[in-house]
Design an enzyme around this catalytic site. Structure first.
Site, PDB file in Angstrom:
ATOM      1  N   THR A  14       0.814  -1.222   0.000  1.00 35.64           N
ATOM      2  CA  THR A  14       0.000   0.000   0.000  1.00 35.64           C
ATOM      3  C   THR A  14       0.844   1.266   0.000  1.00 35.64           C
ATOM      4  O   THR A  14       0.469   2.269  -0.610  1.00 35.64           O
ATOM      5  CB  THR A  14      -0.916  -0.004   1.251  1.00 35.64           C
ATOM      6  OG1 THR A  14      -1.822  -1.090   1.123  1.00 35.64           O
ATOM      7  CG2 THR A  14      -1.700   1.282   1.389  1.00 35.64           C
ATOM      8  N   SER A  60       1.184  -7.539  -1.464  1.00 30.10           N
ATOM      9  CA  SER A  60       1.854  -8.652  -0.786  1.00 30.10           C
ATOM     10  C   SER A  60       1.000  -9.914  -0.740  1.00 30.10           C
ATOM     11  O   SER A  60       1.502 -10.983  -0.384  1.00 30.10           O
ATOM     12  CB  SER A  60       2.324  -8.255   0.608  1.00 30.10           C
ATOM     13  OG  SER A  60       1.261  -8.193   1.518  1.00 30.10           O
ATOM     14  N   THR A  91       1.428  -4.906   3.993  1.00 31.40           N
ATOM     15  CA  THR A  91       1.238  -5.374   5.368  1.00 31.40           C
ATOM     16  C   THR A  91       0.607  -6.768   5.433  1.00 31.40           C
ATOM     17  O   THR A  91       0.797  -7.488   6.408  1.00 31.40           O
ATOM     18  CB  THR A  91       0.347  -4.402   6.175  1.00 31.40           C
ATOM     19  OG1 THR A  91      -0.927  -4.308   5.544  1.00 31.40           O
ATOM     20  CG2 THR A  91       0.984  -3.035   6.282  1.00 31.40           C
ATOM     21  N   ASP A  92      -0.141  -7.149   4.386  1.00 30.28           N
ATOM     22  CA  ASP A  92      -0.947  -8.378   4.498  1.00 30.28           C
ATOM     23  C   ASP A  92      -0.110  -9.625   4.766  1.00 30.28           C
ATOM     24  O   ASP A  92      -0.506 -10.481   5.546  1.00 30.28           O
ATOM     25  CB  ASP A  92      -1.795  -8.572   3.229  1.00 30.28           C
ATOM     26  CG  ASP A  92      -2.908  -7.535   3.139  1.00 30.28           C
ATOM     27  OD1 ASP A  92      -3.209  -6.903   4.174  1.00 30.28           O
ATOM     28  OD2 ASP A  92      -3.477  -7.360   2.041  1.00 30.28           O
ATOM     29  N   THR A 162       2.925 -10.469  14.064  1.00 30.14           N
ATOM     30  CA  THR A 162       1.741 -10.940  13.342  1.00 30.14           C
ATOM     31  C   THR A 162       0.821  -9.753  13.095  1.00 30.14           C
ATOM     32  O   THR A 162       0.761  -8.828  13.911  1.00 30.14           O
ATOM     33  CB  THR A 162       1.036 -12.080  14.131  1.00 30.14           C
ATOM     34  OG1 THR A 162      -0.017 -12.616  13.340  1.00 30.14           O
ATOM     35  CG2 THR A 162       0.475 -11.627  15.467  1.00 30.14           C
ATOM     36  N   CYS A 276      -4.654 -19.564  19.510  1.00 26.60           N
ATOM     37  CA  CYS A 276      -4.712 -18.386  20.382  1.00 26.60           C
ATOM     38  C   CYS A 276      -3.647 -17.385  19.969  1.00 26.60           C
ATOM     39  O   CYS A 276      -2.581 -17.761  19.487  1.00 26.60           O
ATOM     40  CB  CYS A 276      -4.470 -18.779  21.828  1.00 26.60           C
ATOM     41  SG  CYS A 276      -5.708 -19.900  22.470  1.00 26.60           S
TER      42      CYS A 276
END
Ligand code: ASP
Length: 343
Positions: A14, A60, A91-92, A162, A276
């Protein structure tokens, strides 16, 4: 004294995108032109930097393990000429690439910092300037011998990061490892969390990585043994198994456990991580987890899915035997995991 030098490897994302009739897409030359026009990028406090624009620039979502290797080789090609590296990336899948680079860049002794932005550089309220300027300052001023991800004020270990937010400027977290640094009014490094430097003059090694097939399978209530069997038989050499909580799976479904067992017997490397966000797996914690261990699944401890997947590509791609890949998957190689045991 000479100014430090940073190489910016611009892969897409982006940060350098423009609007098209189909939505945002990368545009060659656009980011460099914007940077030349913005006074922030001419500031004397910045290091000297060169920009290497990749061809093609990628959203990405299109990144593949071949692209990870292309970035690693690009760092290696100019490694001795620069003090640090900034990888501009969408970022993805940034956390996957950051994890992969942590494994691929063996003997790394200089900072490699991935960043990007949620809003393109040319748009009002863009986070591109802060993310890129701060990444440039960190890459040039702090000799961190690690692949890091900098975003929204946080400096994270790349193989611990993450993407946790699709809309906020603070898009990333490092749920299982402390931040390596923070950028507020001052940039503060948390050196105690940073990995030790390799001996000076250690050469950067990027191995040949052969093509291999790695996937991830999320356990969900009601998932059929047939579906698991079909997925695991689809030609993978490694699969990350996203288990529940502390590493549990449906041990009463003997057909499903048998499917895992058969796949492991056939040589598939199965690594358990948790669904989790925080914490990890201990395959001796419950009867419903030791059934997975007996079937041949090994513990990925508190690795993110991104780190576990990238690690499997790295281990299997460099030709480790099935036994060695299983052993190393559970061992800490780059600070990507902390062994878990429940008392
Ligand atoms: N789709 C974009 C990408 O990952 C999102 C971003 O860069 O924020 O390339």
């Amino acid at each position: 004294m000479d100014k430090p030098r940073v190489c910016i490897l611009y892969t897409g994302g982006t940060i350098g995108m423009r609007e098209t009739p189909d939505g945002y897409a990368p545009a060659p030359g656009y980011l460099s032109a914007q940077m030349q026009a913005l006074p922030e990028f001419q500031h004397p406090a910045l290091p000297d930097y060169d920009i290497q624009e990749f061809e093609p620039l990628l959203d990405s979502a299109n990144m593949t393990p071949q692209d990870w290797l292309k970035i690693a080789r690009a760092v290696q090609a100019v490694y001795t000429r620069y003090d640090g590296f900034v990888v501009l990336h969408g970022t993805d899948t940034m956390a996957y690439t950051a994890s992969a680079l942590a494994f691929l860049l063996e003997g790394l002794g200089k900072p490699v910092i991935l960043t990007g932005s949620q809003i393109p550089v040319g748009r009002v309220r863009s986070d591109a300037v802060d993310n890129l300027v701060t990444a440039l300052l960190i890459a040039s001023s702090y000799p961190i011998p690690e692949v890091c991800l900098y975003f929204g004020g946080k400096l994270m270990r790349g193989c611990r990061a993450t993407k946790v937010n699709a809309s906020d400027m603070e898009a990333f977290a490092s749920p299982n490892y402390p931040l390596l640094g923070e950028a507020g009014i001052r940039i503060r490094l948390h050196w105690a969390a940073v990995r030790p430097r390799p001996p000076l003059e250690t050469p950067l090694l990027v191995r040949e990585i052969s093509h291999c097939s790695v996937g991830a399978l999320r356990l969900t209530p009601g998932l059929s043994a047939r579906a698991v069997d079909a997925y695991l038989s689809a030609g993978f050499q490694g699969v990350v198994l996203e288990t529940y909580g502390g590493g549990t799976g449906p041990d009463r479904d003997t057909a499903l456990i048998q499917a895992l067992h058969d796949a492991a017997q056939a040589g598939l490397v199965l690594v358990a991580v948790t669904q989790c966000l925080v914490g990890g797996v201990d395959l001796s914690g419950y009867a419903s987890s030791s059934a997975l261990a007996r079937a041949g699944v090994v513990s990925g401890h508190d690795m993110t899915t991104e780190a576990a997947l990238a690690k499997l590509y790295y281990l299997l791609g460099r030709g480790e035997s099935v036994e060695e890949a299983r052993r190393l998957a559970s061992h800490n190689l780059r600070g990507e995991l902390t062994p878990m045991t429940i008392e």
